[in-house]
Design a protein around this motif. Structure first.
Motif, mmCIF file in Angstrom:
data_model
loop_
_atom_site.group_PDB
_atom_site.id
_atom_site.type_symbol
_atom_site.label_atom_id
_atom_site.label_comp_id
_atom_site.label_asym_id
_atom_site.label_seq_id
_atom_site.Cartn_x
_atom_site.Cartn_y
_atom_site.Cartn_z
ATOM 1 N N VAL A 2 0.875 -1.179 0.000
ATOM 2 C CA VAL A 2 0.000 0.000 0.000
ATOM 3 C C VAL A 2 0.910 1.226 0.000
ATOM 4 O O VAL A 2 1.492 1.567 1.025
ATOM 5 N N ASP A 3 1.080 1.819 -1.163
ATOM 6 C CA ASP A 3 1.860 3.063 -1.282
ATOM 7 C C ASP A 3 0.790 4.149 -1.381
ATOM 8 O O ASP A 3 0.356 4.515 -2.469
ATOM 9 N N ALA A 4 0.378 4.639 -0.233
ATOM 10 C CA ALA A 4 -0.900 5.340 -0.119
ATOM 11 C C ALA A 4 -0.887 6.727 -0.758
ATOM 12 O O ALA A 4 0.133 7.420 -0.743
ATOM 13 N N PRO A 5 -2.066 7.137 -1.291
ATOM 14 C CA PRO A 5 -2.198 8.541 -1.696
ATOM 15 C C PRO A 5 -2.025 9.381 -0.429
ATOM 16 O O PRO A 5 -2.662 9.089 0.583
ATOM 17 N N ILE A 65 -7.871 2.186 3.078
ATOM 18 C CA ILE A 65 -7.122 1.357 2.122
ATOM 19 C C ILE A 65 -6.362 0.258 2.884
ATOM 20 O O ILE A 65 -6.311 -0.903 2.449
ATOM 21 N N LEU A 66 -5.819 0.608 4.026
ATOM 22 C CA LEU A 66 -5.097 -0.405 4.826
ATOM 23 C C LEU A 66 -6.044 -1.521 5.277
ATOM 24 O O LEU A 66 -5.661 -2.706 5.279
ATOM 25 N N GLY A 76 0.037 2.752 14.088
ATOM 26 C CA GLY A 76 -0.415 2.449 15.463
ATOM 27 C C GLY A 76 -1.912 2.187 15.496
ATOM 28 O O GLY A 76 -2.385 1.208 16.103
ATOM 29 N N ALA A 77 -2.679 3.045 14.817
ATOM 30 C CA ALA A 77 -4.141 2.882 14.817
ATOM 31 C C ALA A 77 -4.531 1.603 14.076
ATOM 32 O O ALA A 77 -5.461 0.885 14.482
ATOM 33 N N PHE A 78 -3.808 1.281 13.005
ATOM 34 C CA PHE A 78 -4.086 0.039 12.253
ATOM 35 C C PHE A 78 -3.862 -1.176 13.159
ATOM 36 O O PHE A 78 -4.687 -2.104 13.199
ATOM 37 N N LEU A 79 -2.738 -1.161 13.894
ATOM 38 C CA LEU A 79 -2.433 -2.305 14.774
ATOM 39 C C LEU A 79 -3.510 -2.435 15.860
ATOM 40 O O LEU A 79 -3.872 -3.552 16.262
#
Ligand SMILES: C[S@@+](CC[C@H](N)C(=O)[O-])C[C@H]1O[C@@H](n2cnc3c(N)ncnc32)[C@H](O)[C@@H]1O
Length: 481
Positions: free
Chosen positions: A178-181, A213-214, A244-247
């Motif tokens: 994921v190479d995010a916008p 997206i993640l 951190g929020a994703f984890l």
């Protein structure tokens, strides 16, 4: 670095204190870089053969820094031949963190224009499946064209929302990028527009988009698989705090130490409400010699094996199922291809052409869509029913009554294996003439269709007749100015 807006400077000075002036003070002017396409040659071969100045990149073995600020690398014959990709130096790092190996299933969710996709394709070496998705339709076209130039044979190029990709490919991929916008703070020095558009609101908007997206990337990854998240911004909300929020939302993931020495460790002070081992992530500041990137490597817990039902069948058979599904998704198309040529006739003409000029590619799975014939990856294209497919595999060409017209893509993908070729070199004046769209005198090609190669690298194709190779290099790609 140009003077950034108040919001950026206040935020970064508060986080970095006296380090602000060091980290954002570039040691030299903006450096331009190129990354060698491993599908074409090894970095050392490239460095030995090329006729412009290079320095090794501090970030990636396959990347180099350009020494001539006046050089226009996009006009170089090796660029036309997909031997290298023009890539901002720090952008060469994230794709390598995934450690992609031949045969894997790899997803690049935010892929255009395709620099990192090309690196993933090189690591796959044509084996396995690379799904390259781009949300913005015009950019998906650029992605397709770049992957053609790079000679990628095993890509499925999609123009989709990340949610629809995740729904179609649940727990399917071994590796996801994921190479995010993002808010593009790492572009400030190169693109004044990025600086003008920047604001706290843009950072918040990009952070929210990156989070969704993640979540989609997590759904598409198999247990045990690896996810690389990267941005070209320094904003905590899009970088460490995002991870951190994703984890926190996904306890099935852990952060791994990023396998690179590029730049500096990520910063605990940027984690916000969800502290984690931020030192495992990496950030590249301008003082490191690149414009700026953040990257994190995450692993989904699990035994690392594909789902049980999948495991029971041999990998090749799984791929065949994928290929068959690919055919199913187009089952509604007419059996008549157009030009009065039936699909069976188109296929027969295409197969005869491939057997004569590309006997190796003729052995791969073939698929006819209308009058066009496609060479698919050996493992098929996966369960892509209903998705907006921009390209699946390699377009071999199209059939008209009694003849087959080959496609540029076929020669860029398999040109080095073509049974008939006009062999040029970088120094040969015919190479520049060819790229301007001119016909050239034939020296090695026999009459008929012929690949045109410079030092063995493909520059499309032409047709030899009467001792001259007529130019079929696409008009839009020629060096006209
Ligand atoms: C940082 S760029 C990717 C660069 C690319 N990985 C490369 O190395 O060449 C992010 C991409 O995300 C795309 N994008 C924009 N909006 C999006 C969305 N809502 N969902 C997914 N991708 C989006 C952009 O069009 C852009 O091509």
């Amino acid at each position: 670095m140009p003077v950034p807006g108040e919001y950026f400077e206040a935020r970064e000075r508060a986080l970095l204190g006296t380090r602000y002036d060091v980290l954002y003070a570039a040691p030299c002017a903006v450096r331009r870089g190129v990354t060698v396409n491993g599908l074409r040659c090894a970095p050392q071969e490239f460095a030995a053969a090329v006729d412009f100045g290079l320095e090794p990149s501090p970030f990636c073995d396959a990347a180099f820094l350009l020494t001539d600020p006046q050089l226009r690398p996009g006009r170089h014959a090796y660029h036309h031949a997909g031997v290298f990709y023009v890539q901002e130096p720090s952008a060469s790092v994230p794709a390598g963190l995934l450690g992609v190996r031949p045969g894997e299933r790899v997803l690049d969710l935010c892929a255009a224009p395709g620099g990192k996709t090309s690196q993933l394709a090189a690591a796959l070496r044509g084996e396995g499946l690379l799904v390259a998705n781009e949300y913005v339709a015009a950019r998906a076209g650029v992605l397709k064209s770049n992957l053609e130039r790079m000679g990628v044979t095993n890509a499925l190029v999609l123009n989709e929302s990340t949610a629809r990709v995740a729904a179609a490919f649940p727990a399917f991929f071994d590796k996801v990028l994921v190479d995010a916008p993002c808010s593009g703070e790492g572009m400030f020095r190169k693109e004044p527009e990025a600086l003008r558009q920047h604001s706290a609101a843009l950072v918040a908007q990009c952070a929210a988009l990156g989070a969704s997206i993640l979540d989609d990337a997590a759904a598409a990854l198999r247990p045990g698989g690896l996810l690389c998240y990267s941005t070209c911004t320094f904003a905590p909300e899009e970088d460490e705090a995002q991870v951190g929020a994703f984890l926190a939302r996904h306890p099935e993931f852990t952060v791994l130490p990023a396998p690179t020495n590029a730049g500096a460790p990520g910063e605990a002070a940027r984690c916000g409400a969800h502290p984690f081992a931020a030192e495992h992530t990496r950030r590249i500041y301008p003082c490191h010699g690149g414009e700026g990137h953040f990257m994190a490597l995450l692993q989904k817990r699990g035994d690392g094996a594909p789902p049980e039902a999948e495991q029971a069948r041999p990998r090749a058979a799984r791929g065949q199922r994928g290929a068959k599904r690919g055919r199913d998704m187009r089952a509604c198309r007419p059996a008549q291809g157009g030009n009065g040529v039936s699909r069976a006739e188109a296929r027969a003409e295409g197969e005869a052409f491939l057997r004569e000029y590309f006997p190796g590619a003729a052995q791969l799975p073939l698929e006819c869509r209308g009058t066009e014939l496609f060479v698919l990856p050996r493992e098929g294209c996966g369960p892509a029913e209903g998705l907006r497919v921009v390209q699946a595999g390699v377009c071999a060409g199209s059939a008209a009554r009694g003849r087959f017209v080959p496609a540029h893509h076929l020669f860029m993908a398999y040109g080095a294996q073509c049974a008939n070729a006009e062999r040029l070199t970088l120094a040969d004046p015919r190479t520049a003439a060819w790229l301007r769209g001119e016909a050239i005198p034939a020296e090695t090609a026999a009459p008929g269709w012929a690949a045109v190669l410079a030092d063995g690298f493909p520059l499309g194709f032409g047709k030899q007749s009467g001792g001259v190779v007529k130019n079929h290099y696409p008009k839009g790609l020629r060096n006209l100015k």
